[in-house]
Design an enzyme around this catalytic site. Sequence first.
Site, PDB file in Angstrom:
ATOM      1  N   GLY A   1       0.791  -1.220   0.000  1.00  0.00           N
ATOM      2  CA  GLY A   1       0.000   0.000   0.000  1.00  0.00           C
ATOM      3  C   GLY A   1       0.824   1.270   0.000  1.00  0.00           C
ATOM      4  O   GLY A   1       2.001   1.278  -0.367  1.00  0.00           O
ATOM      5  N   CYS A   2       0.205   2.360   0.454  1.00  0.00           N
ATOM      6  CA  CYS A   2       0.790   3.692   0.328  1.00  0.00           C
ATOM      7  C   CYS A   2       2.061   3.876   1.157  1.00  0.00           C
ATOM      8  O   CYS A   2       2.866   4.762   0.869  1.00  0.00           O
ATOM      9  CB  CYS A   2      -0.235   4.754   0.725  1.00  0.00           C
ATOM     10  SG  CYS A   2      -1.686   4.812  -0.358  1.00  0.00           S
ATOM     11  N   ASN A   3       2.234   3.077   2.197  1.00  0.00           N
ATOM     12  CA  ASN A   3       3.440   3.195   3.019  1.00  0.00           C
ATOM     13  C   ASN A   3       4.642   2.506   2.391  1.00  0.00           C
ATOM     14  O   ASN A   3       5.783   2.686   2.834  1.00  0.00           O
ATOM     15  CB  ASN A   3       3.205   2.590   4.397  1.00  0.00           C
ATOM     16  CG  ASN A   3       2.675   1.164   4.335  1.00  0.00           C
ATOM     17  OD1 ASN A   3       1.478   0.983   4.177  1.00  0.00           O
ATOM     18  ND2 ASN A   3       3.532   0.164   4.445  1.00  0.00           N
ATOM     19  N   ALA A   4       4.437   1.701   1.348  1.00  0.00           N
ATOM     20  CA  ALA A   4       5.450   0.770   0.860  1.00  0.00           C
ATOM     21  C   ALA A   4       6.710   1.431   0.324  1.00  0.00           C
ATOM     22  O   ALA A   4       7.767   0.796   0.277  1.00  0.00           O
ATOM     23  CB  ALA A   4       4.852  -0.122  -0.228  1.00  0.00           C
TER      24      ALA A   4
ATOM     25  N   MET B   1       2.153   6.641   5.064  1.00  0.00           N
ATOM     26  CA  MET B   1       1.110   5.973   5.828  1.00  0.00           C
ATOM     27  C   MET B   1       0.322   5.075   4.892  1.00  0.00           C
ATOM     28  O   MET B   1       0.142   5.397   3.723  1.00  0.00           O
ATOM     29  CB  MET B   1       0.161   6.995   6.449  1.00  0.00           C
ATOM     30  CG  MET B   1       0.836   8.010   7.361  1.00  0.00           C
ATOM     31  SD  MET B   1       1.639   9.367   6.477  1.00  0.00           S
ATOM     32  CE  MET B   1       0.204  10.320   5.990  1.00  0.00           C
TER      33      MET B   1
END
Length: 382
Positions: free
Chosen positions: A159-162, A369
């Site tokens: 996801g966006c934290n990756a 995040m």
Amino acid sequence: MTTVANPPSTDVIEPSKISPGQLLTSARIMGVATAVTGSSYTQRELLDIFEISDPKVRSVFLNSAIERRYLSLPPRDEEGTILPEAQGELLDKHKELALDMGARAIRTCLANAGIDVDDIAYLCVTTTTGFLTPGLSALLIRSMGLLPQTSRVDVVGMGCNAGLNALQAAAGWATAHPGQVAVMLCVEACSAAYVIDSTLRTAVVNSLFGDGAAAVALVADPSGSSAPRGTPTRFDGPRILGFTSHLITDAIDAMRYEWDDAQNKFSFYLDPHVPYVVGAHAEQVVDRLLSGAGLRRSDISHWLVHSGGKKVIDAVRINLGLTRHDVRHTTGVLRDYGNLSSGSFLFSYERLLQEEVATTGEYGVLMTMGPGSTIETALIQW
């Protein structure tokens, strides 16, 4: 191949500020570049294209703090009606868009850093918007003509934290192989992860995400004469000092990508409480990152936060005591591109470099995040 490196530049970090074990990497960010798909649309244009008249849905789009996004829209029939895309077609779209954006981001990143394609020794690729076997790293090595002995890893589905998870892996590899070039690529074809229906849940997701890729080149300072062939000749990028992570286990289902039986494809779910959950935990993660280096938030000159959405940015800004100027690149990226998932923070980093305001010795914090719910941070110094 590029020439053997000159001796690395002198470190500027004050040793007294780093506690034992805090300096986890000696990798430097040597170059960065971004890429998007070919067509962009305003929020109003998207509402008109998809013939959305529901006032609640229109309000979600028009109050998102997003002006424009780059997307690859579904095909249309002869009458101009949007045609549905099956999951298999979306996977094909992801592959096509990701390979195109990814290759352009990598090539521009290398050109900015003065590095040849043949000098890449490690490639880490992260994506959430599609699944392939073999992964994008293998496909990019073949399509770009990278050396077949290039070490590689694919980070899929985080996801966006990756982006920061992948950056930590790439920085660790670079530190273990001084003087060799590691490239980390975030590539998200969000156009291949959309579901079109009339629900407000879907409208929130569909109002937010855009297509984009971002690449960084990393090299750890070699020890002078030990520099291997292909080592870059300059070391003037910021050094990565360390990382911290935090998994909010009570909110593990707040952001998730799951199969939708009604649509017969994958669908993303975003809990409306996500901004407040992330904001409430932001302080402890950032303070843990800084405390090991003997730093306070006031010591940080540059904040590069994931463009997760207007409410997410506001929650983080307020809880960390940041100014609107501190997050100007984060809000600017959201305005011009929407949420680009894992690569958003690198779009902000690129804008900071273009300002040419960062000076030697200054610190920066990178923050992402995403699902888990997860907060990732990194500390860098110019």
